[in-house]
Scaffold this active site. Structure first.
Site, mmCIF file in Angstrom:
data_model
loop_
_atom_site.group_PDB
_atom_site.id
_atom_site.type_symbol
_atom_site.label_atom_id
_atom_site.label_comp_id
_atom_site.label_asym_id
_atom_site.label_seq_id
_atom_site.Cartn_x
_atom_site.Cartn_y
_atom_site.Cartn_z
ATOM 1 N N THR A 36 0.869 -1.177 0.000
ATOM 2 C CA THR A 36 0.000 0.000 0.000
ATOM 3 C C THR A 36 0.910 1.233 0.000
ATOM 4 O O THR A 36 2.143 1.111 -0.072
ATOM 5 C CB THR A 36 -0.864 0.039 1.277
ATOM 6 N N THR A 125 -1.834 -2.772 19.501
ATOM 7 C CA THR A 125 -1.442 -1.441 19.968
ATOM 8 C C THR A 125 -2.057 -1.104 21.324
ATOM 9 O O THR A 125 -3.145 -1.588 21.650
ATOM 10 C CB THR A 125 -1.896 -0.387 18.921
ATOM 11 N N ASP A 126 -1.385 -0.235 22.076
ATOM 12 C CA ASP A 126 -1.935 0.234 23.357
ATOM 13 C C ASP A 126 -3.139 1.153 23.139
ATOM 14 O O ASP A 126 -3.849 1.478 24.090
ATOM 15 C CB ASP A 126 -0.861 0.959 24.188
ATOM 16 N N GLU A 127 -3.383 1.562 21.873
ATOM 17 C CA GLU A 127 -4.518 2.467 21.624
ATOM 18 C C GLU A 127 -5.850 1.785 21.881
ATOM 19 O O GLU A 127 -6.871 2.454 22.030
ATOM 20 C CB GLU A 127 -4.450 3.010 20.195
ATOM 21 N N TYR A 150 -9.389 3.462 13.743
ATOM 22 C CA TYR A 150 -8.175 2.628 13.768
ATOM 23 C C TYR A 150 -8.128 1.779 15.025
ATOM 24 O O TYR A 150 -7.996 0.542 14.957
ATOM 25 C CB TYR A 150 -6.919 3.508 13.672
ATOM 26 N N ALA A 152 -10.460 1.011 17.143
ATOM 27 C CA ALA A 152 -11.581 0.062 17.224
ATOM 28 C C ALA A 152 -11.309 -1.163 16.353
ATOM 29 O O ALA A 152 -11.587 -2.298 16.743
ATOM 30 C CB ALA A 152 -12.871 0.745 16.788
ATOM 31 N N SER A 153 -10.722 -0.933 15.177
ATOM 32 C CA SER A 153 -10.429 -2.077 14.293
ATOM 33 C C SER A 153 -9.348 -2.962 14.904
ATOM 34 O O SER A 153 -9.385 -4.183 14.785
ATOM 35 C CB SER A 153 -10.004 -1.592 12.900
ATOM 36 N N LYS A 154 -8.382 -2.347 15.593
ATOM 37 C CA LYS A 154 -7.325 -3.142 16.227
ATOM 38 C C LYS A 154 -7.907 -3.908 17.422
ATOM 39 O O LYS A 154 -7.574 -5.076 17.632
ATOM 40 C CB LYS A 154 -6.152 -2.263 16.674
ATOM 41 N N LEU A 190 3.745 11.280 13.994
ATOM 42 C CA LEU A 190 4.274 12.513 14.593
ATOM 43 C C LEU A 190 5.779 12.721 14.354
ATOM 44 O O LEU A 190 6.187 13.751 13.798
ATOM 45 C CB LEU A 190 3.995 12.524 16.106
ATOM 46 N N PRO A 205 2.614 20.969 12.264
ATOM 47 C CA PRO A 205 1.238 21.076 12.774
ATOM 48 C C PRO A 205 1.048 20.387 14.114
ATOM 49 O O PRO A 205 1.173 19.167 14.229
ATOM 50 C CB PRO A 205 0.410 20.371 11.683
ATOM 51 N N ASN A 249 3.476 15.781 23.436
ATOM 52 C CA ASN A 249 3.911 15.973 22.041
ATOM 53 C C ASN A 249 4.808 17.193 21.868
ATOM 54 O O ASN A 249 5.811 17.153 21.154
ATOM 55 C CB ASN A 249 2.686 16.124 21.137
ATOM 56 N N ASP A 272 -7.699 20.474 16.618
ATOM 57 C CA ASP A 272 -7.402 19.163 17.197
ATOM 58 C C ASP A 272 -8.026 18.029 16.374
ATOM 59 O O ASP A 272 -9.018 18.232 15.678
ATOM 60 C CB ASP A 272 -7.924 19.112 18.639
#
Ligand code: NAD
Ligand code: TYD
Length: 338
Positions: A36, A125-127, A150, A152-154, A190, A205, A249, A272
């Protein structure tokens, strides 16, 4: 051991393939990747001609291709890195994220079940834990509270993978890592975005107040953790993998600007991200205790090495930033300055 790695042309997958080949740990590494926008054969130039490495161009959602590959290779372990991996893109277009992250994981699990694979490691992921209030940190039993398409899919693909252990006794292990950084990372995330924009004197940004906290993990530490989970971790288990270095960040970006000798005036506050998680924090105590793994790269040293890599590879950066990237950048950032 024979490995099938999916998504091995991406950022973390390519580091894992280079580690497997470089350390002599694998008798064969077969890399299945769709290439991809995020998949880049240049990331694998160091191993492309190695006799123990083989590349297969294809989609993890293609059941007949995946079945044939597993049947022919008979791997000892399959490591699933392949994913649509970026939160902002998942907000702009959720469909491809669910197709690859859920349908693709299901396709691999079905092939693994059919061929009774001895080991399946699903990279997560920790997300999936969502935003975490201080002073808490997530252990593996923490509730899942995904905020973005993202994550939720993980979370869905993690649970699917674990269900194959419970239901079919497929020896599945799930790892949940914090934010990675290092060479070869696509400049939508980032750290590489800020480094490459700063090198080009472009605006950096900053979403909202820039005080969101991420726990930074050097990519090679992550890859060693995955190997540790395969070699010494237990099937049916989840292992968190953190970098033990939590930073807002803005501080990360300030460090990048200081290292490059660029002014802080390059930072530009933008509107944001919707649903933006404020803080990620996780405990890797279980993986450390059970396998002896620990993160080794100090953040400042890893960041310096990463910046040096981007400085030394302007051709790689220019090629990945051409074409589709420009359209994505415009779609995500245009009209967002505040
Ligand atoms: P990446 O976006 O750099 O690479 C993804 C790779 O998967 C690319 O090579 C792409 O071509 C391939 N791919 C995508 N869809 C595919 C499909 N349908 N079939 C076959 N190949 C496909 O991602 P990354 O940052 O290297 O992340 C790798 C894995 O680690 C992902 O599962 C991600 O969710 C997870 N993860 C990433 C981070 C991070 O900070 N980057 C942190 C924790 C976990
Ligand atoms: P990112 O690298 O997209 O990882 P994730 O959202 O999966 O943690 O973003 C890391 C943090 O940096 C996150 O809080 C969002 C923020 N960010 C910005 O402030 N500006 C940007 O241009 C990007 C891409 C991210």
């Amino acid at each position: 051991m024979k490995f099938v790695v999916t998504g091995g042309a991406g950022f973390i997958g390519s580091a894992f393939v280079r580690l497997l080949i470089g350390s002599g740990r694998a008798s064969l590494v077969v890399n299945l990747d769709k290439l991809t926008y995020a998949g880049n054969p240049e990331n694998l130039a160091a191993v492309a001609d190695h006799p123990r490495y083989r590349f297969v161009h294809g989609d993890i959602c293609d059941q007949s291709l995946v079945n044939a590959l597993i049947e022919e290779t008979r791997p000892d372990v399959l490591v699933n890195f392949a994913a649509e991996s970026h939160v902002d893109r998942s907000i702009l277009s959720p469909e491809p994220v669910f197709e690859t992250n859920l349908r693709g994981t299901l396709t691999l699990l079905e092939a693994a079940r059919l061929h009774k694979l001895p080991r399946f490691l699903h990279v997560s992921t920790d997300e999936v834990y969502g935003s975490i209030e201080p002073p808490h940190e997530a252990d593996e039993d923490f509730p899942l509270r995904a905020s973005s398409p993202y994550s939720a899919s993980k979370a869905g693909s993690d649970l699917l993978a674990l269900s194959y252990f419970v239901t079919y006794k497929l020896p599945v292990t799930v790892t949940r890592a914090s934010n990675n950084y290092g060479p070869y990372q696509f400049p939508e995330k980032l750290i590489p975005l800020m480094i490459s924009n700063a090198i080009e004197d472009q605006p950096l940004p900053i979403y909202g107040d820039g005080m969101q906290i991420r726990d930074w993990l050097y990519v090679d530490d992550h890859c060693r953790a995955i190997l540790a989970a395969i070699e010494r971790g237990r099937p049916g288990e989840i292992y968190n993998i953190g970098g033990s270095r939590a930073l807002p960040n803005v501080e990360v970006v300030q460090k990048i600007l200081a290292a490059l000798g660029k002014p802080e005036s390059l930072m530009q506050t933008v509107k944001d991200r919707p649903g933006h998680d404020r803080r990620y924090a996780l405990s890797s105590e279980k993986l450390m205790r059970e396998t002896g793994w620990k993160p080794e790269m100090p953040f400042e040293q890893g960041l310096r090495a990463t910046i040096e890599w981007y400085r030394a590879n302007p051709g790689w950066v220019a090629r990945v930033k051409s074409g589709e990237y420009q359209q994505y950048y415009q779609r995500n950032y245009e009209g967002r300055a505040v």
